[in-house]
Design an enzyme around this catalytic site. Structure first.
Site, mmCIF file in Angstrom:
data_model
loop_
_atom_site.group_PDB
_atom_site.id
_atom_site.type_symbol
_atom_site.label_atom_id
_atom_site.label_comp_id
_atom_site.label_asym_id
_atom_site.label_seq_id
_atom_site.Cartn_x
_atom_site.Cartn_y
_atom_site.Cartn_z
ATOM 1 N N TRP A 61 0.816 -1.203 0.000
ATOM 2 C CA TRP A 61 0.000 0.000 0.000
ATOM 3 C C TRP A 61 0.850 1.254 0.000
ATOM 4 C CZ3 TRP A 61 -2.691 0.680 5.427
ATOM 5 C CH2 TRP A 61 -1.802 0.288 6.440
ATOM 6 N N ASN A 62 0.222 2.341 -0.365
ATOM 7 C CA ASN A 62 0.908 3.606 -0.538
ATOM 8 C C ASN A 62 0.173 4.728 0.181
ATOM 9 O OD1 ASN A 62 2.767 2.642 -2.810
ATOM 10 N ND2 ASN A 62 0.756 2.235 -3.667
ATOM 11 N N HIS A 69 -6.799 19.555 -7.450
ATOM 12 C CA HIS A 69 -6.946 19.848 -8.877
ATOM 13 C C HIS A 69 -5.822 19.239 -9.697
ATOM 14 C CE1 HIS A 69 -10.332 22.650 -8.196
ATOM 15 N NE2 HIS A 69 -9.768 22.747 -7.000
ATOM 16 N N HIS A 73 -9.678 15.876 -13.117
ATOM 17 C CA HIS A 73 -10.289 16.358 -11.879
ATOM 18 C C HIS A 73 -11.534 17.188 -12.127
ATOM 19 C CE1 HIS A 73 -7.782 19.823 -13.021
ATOM 20 N NE2 HIS A 73 -8.590 20.572 -12.265
ATOM 21 N N ASP A 75 -14.001 20.404 -10.838
ATOM 22 C CA ASP A 75 -14.038 21.704 -10.150
ATOM 23 C C ASP A 75 -15.441 21.963 -9.650
ATOM 24 O OD1 ASP A 75 -11.797 23.844 -12.169
ATOM 25 O OD2 ASP A 75 -11.437 22.126 -10.841
ATOM 26 N N HIS A 79 -14.741 26.531 -5.884
ATOM 27 C CA HIS A 79 -13.354 26.711 -6.324
ATOM 28 C C HIS A 79 -13.089 28.129 -6.782
ATOM 29 C CE1 HIS A 79 -9.495 25.935 -8.061
ATOM 30 N NE2 HIS A 79 -9.895 25.924 -9.322
ATOM 31 N N HIS A 208 -14.125 29.538 -15.688
ATOM 32 C CA HIS A 208 -14.208 29.413 -14.229
ATOM 33 C C HIS A 208 -15.169 30.422 -13.661
ATOM 34 C CE1 HIS A 208 -10.467 27.126 -14.744
ATOM 35 N NE2 HIS A 208 -10.693 26.623 -13.545
#
Lengths: 259, 387, 413
Positions: A61-62, A69, A73, A75, A79, A208
């Site tokens: 595992w990590n 973002h 991804h 938004d 945001h 945006h």
């Protein structure tokens, strides 16, 4: 048989194809770069905790870290400054019915190949509608530029001394889609919903500003839009349920009819 | 103040436990063997020993203290002498005064060391603080490199040659061939000496002693006790001891003997010419040369030439290191500091194990040791006279 | 005459790599003070503050007057070699495989007599100058050098063991995006490195000086992002076995302290690059370097880090950056001990403010990138463990040596 049983049966038999619109989340996936005085978008990072070894004999595992973002991804309205006061503006509070919805794919890959600073205008959208019909309310609209093929090259961000160079919408196009076509959200293959030179439009970063100011959503770093029909596919894009989150990396899938 | 004589002190019972190249035994084991031989030949039980002087490099973590319990001794006088090649001379000086003062009656002086395959390397690694800081980081040549520098400087200063040093080694080998305990059993020619493998220029193989395991011992007691035991003995005519002499000499070309040589001969009532046999501490030929110079046999810088023009075998005109010295008998650690003394005691009491110097009555024994960093710090000498 | 060292042949892949061994390690505490001065490239000997005697070997009381008021002081380096020997046999494993090894007795003009390594161009008897170097165990040793520079002097085999000279070695410069990284890459190429790998992160973002990198002789641009463990691991997988000298030029610097910043994202970036980046490099390249510490002419010899002198005391105007420098300094100290097993030196190059865009508002003196690069080369060629580049760094060191607390006050302004 219910609609849902039909759907899963079609998926199983290949009658409905699932297209993955998501890039691998890797440390070398490029992220947007802001002026150095500002906080930056942290790229995806992965630190191994154990791998069937002394640190943990039977498991692998990590730990992962990234900006909300980074990579493919989502938004959310919170945001952007224009959406800061809207209700249900964070990823944990979005109405879920917006996250499984029909999608229109606007192919302007040829124009983008000819001009890396291609701006999608209202006229471009109306021309597309002339070919494919009006965009009905409650759709996601994705701008296909085939830019996803440039990931790993300098041309993806196209960063130069005068900023980044990649295609995106102008203010009128977004305003049209938001106000007159009732889109749920807008998605691109580039690192932002806005063009690379979006800072120089009015308002700056109009996608945006207008999308989130109207409580609509954004998707970025999408891949494989060239496998989608202009209309008829269904987009599935629920972001992580981060409390007060402004966005998140996510798995974006499209269901495409006819195998 | 005039130093007190050694009247009434008897030195007796020379014991040499034969050397071996490598031993898996401990220093305790070797010392025990020497002590047993000492007591058996003296005709006493080891419980009769009321004094013990010990010298050893490989007794760790014990000192003489641990040995008392280990070997079942209950002495009223105990000494531990870490002075390497000067150990026998110093052990005698201490034990003699104890016996004269009545602090002890029968003192066993013993030196013994084992030699495991890694003993020498381990010994060098923690020999002294100055060696650790200022010598071993430079090539880790050990005493070989330090004495090579000394030899190099001596040769440049006085024009001594390798051939001259070689004659010392060749003669000592002749003496060793007559000594049953010598580790070296083959003759040595000048050619072999000159062409031997270089160790640390200008020193070659036969300039260096071979570390071995072994032990040596002798008894110090009153003359009347020695007579009661019926053992031959020797008297001590004079001794000297000096540490860290001439610290401002940039390179050591003279040892502590040079500071006290006049007092030494005056106390003994002898001159160098009166010596029938000379035992020097021979860790390296250059130190042998230094001893004969500093103890008055010749001028400074002439030592190698002097010895190379003498016949230093047991039958020669200048009997020297008559059992071969360490260069041929081997160096059993601290017992190397006893080898010459015990051999001298044998010679002046007519008990030689090898070649006997005819009518040997007076012997000079010189000791030297403990190269702290760049020079040997300890020195001593004694004149013994067979009773 | 010293023969120039020939470029090494390609490594025989069938041969076992020679294990690194170390010269004798133990030293008394007093002797460590000589090592401290040697770490900064200086020859210091003990002197008695009561009677003025000069003392060697190191000890705890004056042999002339028994005072314990002893101090280490810089001394003139001229002397004469008065005896020499060439060690050909030894029980020590390190020197055993390096014989013949020449050592000598040197009398310094100021008096003390020393045992030293001898440079091949020094004769007996003959004049010399004595320098203190750190040997592969990290302890000070003295070496007698010729009075003047001689041809190929650095190629003397005994001297090469005491230094980390870049000639014929392969170098990784970790951040080629900055002027310091670029100047360092140039300087290492000029100093005779056979390859200069230049790490560049986020290649899709252009940077100044990009074109000059490919023009550097023997340079190879390689992808390297210190914030990404995968990137470091993959590069180490490719070139770790041929990284002889690793020079970490990365430094993320922004103004601001603790209270003067909002949040920790910038501070996190500073620590991510300046502290964790260094650790990632060490974790992925370190073992390979340690294993190759005795691997012939182009053995692994040094890990060099360029860091702010404010590692020693915090400059509050750049307080978060200073904190990352302090952590970086501590990481280097840890690595120094850990990499010693391979005889690999961990070198610190402390600089004052570098003359770059972020330090633009600061008044001079600032450190030119080329000066940093020259300091790196100088440190490698002299085996200097800690270097201080430029007037400000030297000033900070001097004040720190007097009392770190007063320096703390001075930097708080």
């Amino acid at each position: 048989m219910s609609v849902l049983d039909s759907l899963t049966a079609e998926i199983a038999s290949g009658g409905v194809r699932i297209v993955d619109l998501t890039h691998d989340l890797t440390p070398d996936f490029p992220v947007m770069v802001l002026p150095p005085e500002f906080g930056q978008c942290q790229p995806f990072r992965m630190e191994e905790v154990s791998r069937y070894d002394a640190r943990g004999p039977a498991w692998y595992w990590n730990n992962i870290s990234m900006s909300e973002h980074a990579g493919t991804h989502f938004d959310a309205p919170a945001h952007w400054v224009s959406g800061r006061q809207l209700p249900n503006g964070t990823v944990d509070s979005l109405p879920l019915d917006k996250l499984i919805a029909p999608v229109c794919v606007l192919d302007f890959s040829a124009e983008s190949a000819a001009d890396r600073d291609f701006l999608l205008t209202r006229a471009h959208v109306e021309a597309w509608e002339g070919d494919h019909g009006t965009i009905a309310p409650g759709h996601w609209v994705l701008l296909r530029t085939d830019w996803y093929k440039l990931v790993g090259t300098n041309a993806y961000l196209g960063m130069e001394k005068d900023g980044a160079h990649s295609p995106g919408p102008d203010a009128d196009a977004i305003r049209f889609l938001v106000e007159e076509r009732g889109i749920i959200g807008f998605g691109t293959e580039t690192v932002g919903t806005d063009a690379g030179q979006g800072a120089h439009l009015s308002p700056p970063y109009p996608a945006h500003y207008i999308l989130h100011g109207a409580g609509r959503y954004g998707l970025q770093c999408l891949a494989n839009l060239d496998e989608l029909p202009p209309k008829g596919a269904t987009l599935i894009c629920p972001p992580l349920k981060i409390r007060d989150g402004s966005g998140s990396p996510l798995r974006v899938l499209a269901l495409v009819p006819g195998g | 103040m005039k130093r007190q004589s050694y009247d009434g002190v008897a030195v007796a019972v020379p014991v040499s436990v034969p050397y071996v190249r490598y031993s898996i035994e401990t220093a305790h084991w070797w010392i025990a063997r020497a002590l047993k031989q000492l007591c058996d030949r003296a005709g006493i039980a080891h419980g009769d020993l009321d004094g013990l002087s010990v010298s050893s490099f490989t007794l760790h973590p014990d000192t003489g203290v641990g040995l008392t319990q280990h070997l079942g001794l209950t002495p009223r006088w105990l000494d531990h002498i870490p002075m390497g090649g000067a150990s026998a001379v110093v052990a005698l000086r201490r034990a003699a005064r104890a016996v004269q003062a009545g602090d002890a009656d029968i003192v066993a002086c013993v030196a013994g060391d084992t030699n495991h395959v890694d003993s020498f390397r381990k010994l060098l690694g923690s020999f002294s603080r100055f060696a650790q800081d200022a010598s071993y980081p430079y090539g880790f040549g050990g005493p070989n490199a330090a004495f090579a520098l000394l030899t190099d400087h001596y040769m440049r200063s006085f024009g001594a040659t390798r051939e001259q040093f070689g004659s010392i080694c060749v003669d000592q080998r002749k003496n060793a061939l007559g000594y049953p305990n010598a580790i070296m059993k083959k003759p040595l020619t000048t050619d072999q000496y000159m062409n031997a493998r270089a160790i640390s220029d200008p020193l070659h193989l036969f300039d260096c002693v071979m570390p071995v395991a072994g032990a040596e011992a002798f008894l110090v007691t009153r003359e009347d006790i020695a007579k009661d035991l019926g053992v031959p003995f020797a008297r001590t005519l004079s001794t000297i001891e000096r540490h860290n002499a001439f610290p401002d000499d940039p390179v050591q070309l003279r040892g502590g003997w040079a500071m006290d040589v006049e007092e030494f001969w005056a106390m003994s009532g002898c001159t160098p010419r009166d010596m029938d046999v000379v035992q020097t501490y021979d860790d390296y030929p250059v130190i042998v040369a230094m001893q004969v110079e500093d103890l008055g046999f010749c001028d400074k810088g002439e030592g190698a030439a002097f010895l190379s023009t003498r016949d230093t075998t047991a039958n020669g005109d200048f009997p020297h290191n008559t059992c071969g010295g360490q260069l041929s008998a081997g160096q059993a650690g601290a017992a190397g500091g006893y080898l010459g003394f015990v051999e001298a005691l044998r010679q002046v009491t007519g008990q030689s194990l090898g070649l006997q110097v005819m009518n040997a009555k007076r012997a000079l024994v010189a000791g030297f040791g403990m190269i702290n960093f760049d020079r040997g710090l300890c020195s001593g000498a004694v004149v013994l006279e067979g009773a | 005459m010293t023969d120039p060292i020939a470029a090494p042949p390609r490594k025989d892949p069938q041969q076992r790599t020679r294990s690194p061994l170390l010269p004798p390690v133990p030293r008394s505490r007093a002797a460590l003070l000589m090592s401290a001065a040697a770490a900064r490239g200086e020859l210091h000997l003990q002197g008695c503050l009561s009677c003025g005697a000069r003392i060697y070997p190191p000890r705890d009381a004056c042999p002339t007057c028994l005072s314990v008021r002893l101090a280490w002081q810089k001394v003139p380096d001229r002397g004469h070699v008065i005896a020499e020997t060439t060690v050909r046999t030894t029980t020590d494993a390190y020197f055993r495989e390096r014989t013949p090894w020449r050592v000598g007795t040197v009398r310094l003009d100021i008096g003390p007599v020393l045992m030293t390594h001898l440079h091949g161009d020094v004769e007996t008897p003959g004049p010399c100058r004595v320098r203190a170097y750190l040997d592969k165990s990290g302890n000070a040793v003295l070496m007698a050098l010729p009075e003047q520079e001689t041809p190929n002097m650095a190629d003397d085999p005994e001297l090469r063991e005491l230094t980390a000279t870049p000639k014929h070695r392969r170098v990784l410069v970790t951040d080629g995006r900055t002027a310091v990284g670029q100047a360092t890459a140039h300087a290492l190429s000029d100093a005779g490195a056979s390859i200069v790998f230049i790490g560049v992160a986020t290649p899709w973002l252009p940077f100044d000086g990009q074109d000059t990198l490919t023009a550097i002789p023997n340079a190879q641009i390689v992808p390297l992002d210190l914030t990404d463990a995968t990137s470091v691991r993959e590069l180490a997988g490719e070139i770790g076995g041929k990284t002889d000298i690793l020079i970490n030029t990365a430094d993320h610097v922004r103004p601001g302290g603790i209270l003067s910043r909002q949040g920790l994202t910038t501070t996190r970036d500073e620590f991510e690059i300046n502290v964790f980046g260094l650790q990632r490099l060490a974790q992925h390249f370190g073992h390979g370097m340690v294993g190759r510490g005795a691997d012939g002419v182009n053995s692994a010899v040094a890990l060099v880090d360029i860091l702010p002198v404010y590692a020693l005391a915090n400059w509050s105007a750049w307080g978060a950056h200073s904190a990352s420098a302090a952590a970086r300094h501590s990481v280097l100290q840890c690595l120094r001990g850990e990499m010693r097993a391979g005889g690999v030196r961990v070198m610190s190059i402390f600089t004052g403010p570098v003359d770059d865009d972020w330090r633009q508002p600061l008044p001079p003196p600032k450190v030119a990138p080329s000066a940093v690069a020259q300091a790196v080369v100088h440190a490698l060629e002299n085996g200097t463990e800690e270097s201080f580049v430029g007037d400000i760094a030297k000033d900070v060191l001097a004040r720190w040596q007097v009392d770190p607390k007063t320096l703390e006050r001075e930097l708080q302004g």
